[in-house]
Every structure is written in C-alpha cells, then in structure tokens.
Design an enzyme around this catalytic site. Structure first.
Site, PDB file in Angstrom:
ATOM      1  N   LYS A   1      -3.236  -8.551  -6.688  1.00 53.35           N
ATOM      2  CA  LYS A   1      -3.207  -9.968  -7.031  1.00 53.35           C
ATOM      3  C   LYS A   1      -2.860 -10.785  -5.787  1.00 53.35           C
ATOM      4  O   LYS A   1      -2.271 -10.234  -4.843  1.00 53.35           O
ATOM      5  CB  LYS A   1      -2.215 -10.209  -8.173  1.00 53.35           C
ATOM      6  CG  LYS A   1      -0.762  -9.801  -7.839  1.00 53.35           C
ATOM      7  CD  LYS A   1      -0.050 -10.834  -6.999  1.00 53.35           C
ATOM      8  CE  LYS A   1       1.091 -10.280  -6.242  1.00 53.35           C
ATOM      9  NZ  LYS A   1       1.573 -11.170  -5.165  1.00 53.35           N
TER      10      LYS A   1
ATOM     11  N   HIS B   1      -9.191 -10.117   0.204  1.00 53.00           N
ATOM     12  CA  HIS B   1      -9.513  -9.414  -1.043  1.00 53.00           C
ATOM     13  C   HIS B   1     -11.001  -9.461  -1.358  1.00 53.00           C
ATOM     14  O   HIS B   1     -11.608  -8.447  -1.723  1.00 53.00           O
ATOM     15  CB  HIS B   1      -8.733 -10.022  -2.214  1.00 53.00           C
ATOM     16  CG  HIS B   1      -7.276  -9.674  -2.209  1.00 53.00           C
ATOM     17  ND1 HIS B   1      -6.411 -10.109  -3.189  1.00 53.00           N
ATOM     18  CD2 HIS B   1      -6.537  -8.920  -1.369  1.00 53.00           C
ATOM     19  CE1 HIS B   1      -5.198  -9.648  -2.939  1.00 53.00           C
ATOM     20  NE2 HIS B   1      -5.257  -8.929  -1.832  1.00 53.00           N
TER      21      HIS B   1
ATOM     22  N   ALA C   1       0.832  -1.204   0.000  1.00 52.15           N
ATOM     23  CA  ALA C   1       0.000   0.000   0.000  1.00 52.15           C
ATOM     24  C   ALA C   1       0.860   1.245   0.000  1.00 52.15           C
ATOM     25  O   ALA C   1       0.564   2.228  -0.702  1.00 52.15           O
ATOM     26  CB  ALA C   1      -0.928   0.000   1.209  1.00 52.15           C
TER      27      ALA C   1
ATOM     28  N   ASP D   1       1.125 -16.164  -4.005  1.00 53.41           N
ATOM     29  CA  ASP D   1       1.943 -14.963  -3.871  1.00 53.41           C
ATOM     30  C   ASP D   1       2.869 -14.769  -5.058  1.00 53.41           C
ATOM     31  O   ASP D   1       3.026 -13.654  -5.555  1.00 53.41           O
ATOM     32  CB  ASP D   1       2.760 -15.022  -2.581  1.00 53.41           C
ATOM     33  CG  ASP D   1       3.041 -13.632  -2.035  1.00 53.41           C
ATOM     34  OD1 ASP D   1       4.165 -13.153  -2.201  1.00 53.41           O
ATOM     35  OD2 ASP D   1       2.115 -13.012  -1.479  1.00 53.41           O
TER      36      ASP D   1
ATOM     37  N   SER E   1      -7.752   1.494   7.537  1.00 60.64           N
ATOM     38  CA  SER E   1      -7.129   0.315   8.125  1.00 60.64           C
ATOM     39  C   SER E   1      -8.126  -0.260   9.119  1.00 60.64           C
ATOM     40  O   SER E   1      -9.190   0.319   9.364  1.00 60.64           O
ATOM     41  CB  SER E   1      -5.818   0.696   8.810  1.00 60.64           C
ATOM     42  OG  SER E   1      -5.219  -0.433   9.410  1.00 60.64           O
TER      43      SER E   1
END
Length: 338
Positions: free
Chosen positions: A101, A83, A20, A182, A40
């Site tokens: 992603k 997500h 971020a 990842d 947050s």
C-alpha cells in the site's frame, strides 16, 4: 490462472528495504510458501539480501526477476512512486503480484494495473494487511451481524512524529511522500471497509515547503448519513486508535488499529465485552511483524486459481485510491508527473 496445488508457491521479493525484510521474515512461517528470488536496482543489494535470508537467486534488475520462469508471485515493496512501474512490468511478464500500500500514486495508475491483471487473468492484490487481520475480520463479522445496529460513524487516527531529516522519503514528493499515502491510507481503508465509498470528501492539511502533507484531517460523508472522521500526521503522536459507532452500540479498537489484537464491544445495558485474539503468525510477541495473514491469503488464492482475494477485492482497492485522490485535490498535493 491455473491453480498451483502440487508444490510450494515460489515468491519473488522486489526491493530490499525494511518492509521487504519484515515480509520475507514472516513469509518463512507461511505454510506452502518459499522465497525463490529477490531483485533490487543493484546486484550488490540483492546479493546481500539473498545472503541474509538464504534466497537462491539474486537479481540486479527488476526485469530479470520478472523473466524468471520459476517465480509464481512477486511482492512489491518499493517506494510508493514505483509501485505502478514495478507491478506493470511483472503483470506484463505473467506474474501474480502482491503490491504494498498505497496500491499506486493515484486511481488512474491503479485502474491500469487492474485492467491489465483482468485482461491477462492474473492474480493481483494490494497488501492491505488490515483487511486480513483476524481481529478486524471478527469486527466486521460482528458489525454485519448487527451487534451495534446500523453503523453511523467511524473514527480513526494514524499519526507519529516523523523523521527530521529533510531528505527522508516521507518528505520527498518524487517518492510519493506525505502523511496521506503513507499513513492516511489506513484510516481511509478502514472506514471504507465498513461504510463503502463516500459520496462526499472534505479535507484540510498543512503542507511542507516541498508540497507534501504533514498533518491532514478528512471528513467523509456516506449514503444514508453516515460519516467518517479521519486523521493522519507526521508531526504529532497519537494512540493510533479507531472506533465504530452504531445505533445500538460501539466498538473501540486498541492501539495500532490497522493490525490490532483486540477490541471492546459496548452495548446498551451490558458490561463491556472485550475481544482478544492470539497474534496471528507474523505479528508480534515472537511471531513476526504482522504480514503472515496477507501472505497466507495470497497462497490460498493461488492454490484455488483465483485472480483476486474476496477479502481485498480490487474494486475496493480502487475505491480507496479514488478517495485519496479526492483528498489530495482538496489539500493541494500533486506529485511529479501527474
């Protein structure tokens, strides 16, 4: 979506971790974009992040960000497992979304988000920066123009020796840990950019005692006989390279194929042809971290009133998720709640 043409695109940032931060830093160099708010799970974290980057509004909950009427689009940078929850909340609130992603943990979650975005006519895109990278865009143009003939094989690897602390997110199944989601999402996405969705998926992996993959190999079979040989690992170092082989030549991508600045084209009877691009805004050499092109594409789409990017189409994103699902089925990785 109505085109936004008379003012800057106002961004919200959801999460305050390293990715971020890097994205926010690159966004400062994107024309027509401003960061308006950050959220947050704790107000303290949001306020610290906002103070660091001069962001006007800081929220201690995702819901407050979703409800802010002055936010046009939100960048979701949470761990993988969140997500779907975050993007669904934002879409239901009428926000455009750029989601890191892997798009979601699985294709079912991805299909739900896409259905919601299309029903509500909202912009949605996976933050697959590889697809917007100028060097990769040039490579796909050459391939489409027949520079190496018909593509018969793609090879790609993304591996590094991961963190040793067992509590790290990369080893945590509750956070979607493991090499595949990842790192492996990049080789799979690169292969499908060039070959489309495979007809056959084979895979093998070594798993940790917590049930996530540490070292994974994937073999994809495509219509017409093309193949993709892919590798991802959290327990080995690699050159992070890729190659595309065709009937009349091949292309080799240098290190960090997922956001490269160059490649070499090899054709029979010719000297190797190197291609180098200037790092785009937001990619190394004093120009950021590499997120600029994808942010600029979101701005372009919102200016044009588009609900998805032609360079990162939602159907392609979902096709990658189906392949990742198939790989996980082969290697025996399942996340909590699935």
């Amino acid at each position: 979506m109505q085109p936004i043409t008379d003012r800057p695109i106002r961004w919200g940032i959801l999460a305050t971790g390293g990715i971020a931060a890097a994205f926010t830093e690159d966004l400062a160099a994107v024309e027509g974009a401003v960061v308006h708010a950050v959220a947050s799970r704790t107000e303290a974290a949001a306020r610290e992040f906002a103070g660091r980057y001069g962001i006007p509004r800081a929220y201690g909950s995702w819901g407050e960000l979703a409800a802010d009427p002055e936010v046009d689009v939100v960048y979701v940078a949470t761990p993988h497992s969140a997500h779907h929850e975050a993007a669904a909340l934002l879409l239901e609130a009428g926000k455009a979304v750029l989601c890191e992603k892997p798009f979601t943990l699985n294709s079912g979650q991805g299909a739900e988000l896409i259905a919601t975005a299309r029903k509500r006519e909202l912009f949605l895109m996976e933050a697959m920066w590889t697809y917007l990278n100028p060097t990769v865009r040039r490579l796909t143009e050459l391939v489409a123009d027949g520079a190496i003939g018909e593509v018969r094989s793609v090879q790609a690897e993304f591996a590094f020796a991961g963190p040793t602390e067992p509590e790290h997110r990369l080893w945590d199944p509750a956070l979607g840990g493991g090499a595949l989601l990842d790192l492996g999402v990049y080789p799979v996405s690169f292969a499908q950019l060039l070959l489309g969705e495979p007809e056959s998926v084979q895979a093998w992996a070594s798993l940790t005692d917590r049930g996530v993959d540490a070292n994974t190999a994937v073999l994809l079979g495509h219509a017409g006989g093309a193949t993709a040989l892919l590798h991802c690992s959290l327990v080995a170092q690699s050159g992070q390279r890729a190659a595309v082989h065709g009937t009349e030549g091949w292309i080799e991508l240098e290190r960090d194929f997922f956001h490269p600045t160059g490649f070499t084209l090899h054709r029979e009877g010719r000297d190797p042809e190197p291609y180098r691009s200037a790092p785009p805004t937001g990619q190394g050499h004093g120009q950021g971290h590499g997120y600029g092109p994808e942010a600029a594409e979101v701005v372009r789409c919102l200016r044009a009133g588009l609900t998805e990017s032609p360079y990162v189409p939602l159907d392609s994103t979902l096709a990658v998720m189906r392949t990742l699902d198939a790989v996980r089925e082969r290697i025996g990785v399942r996340y909590p709640g699935e």
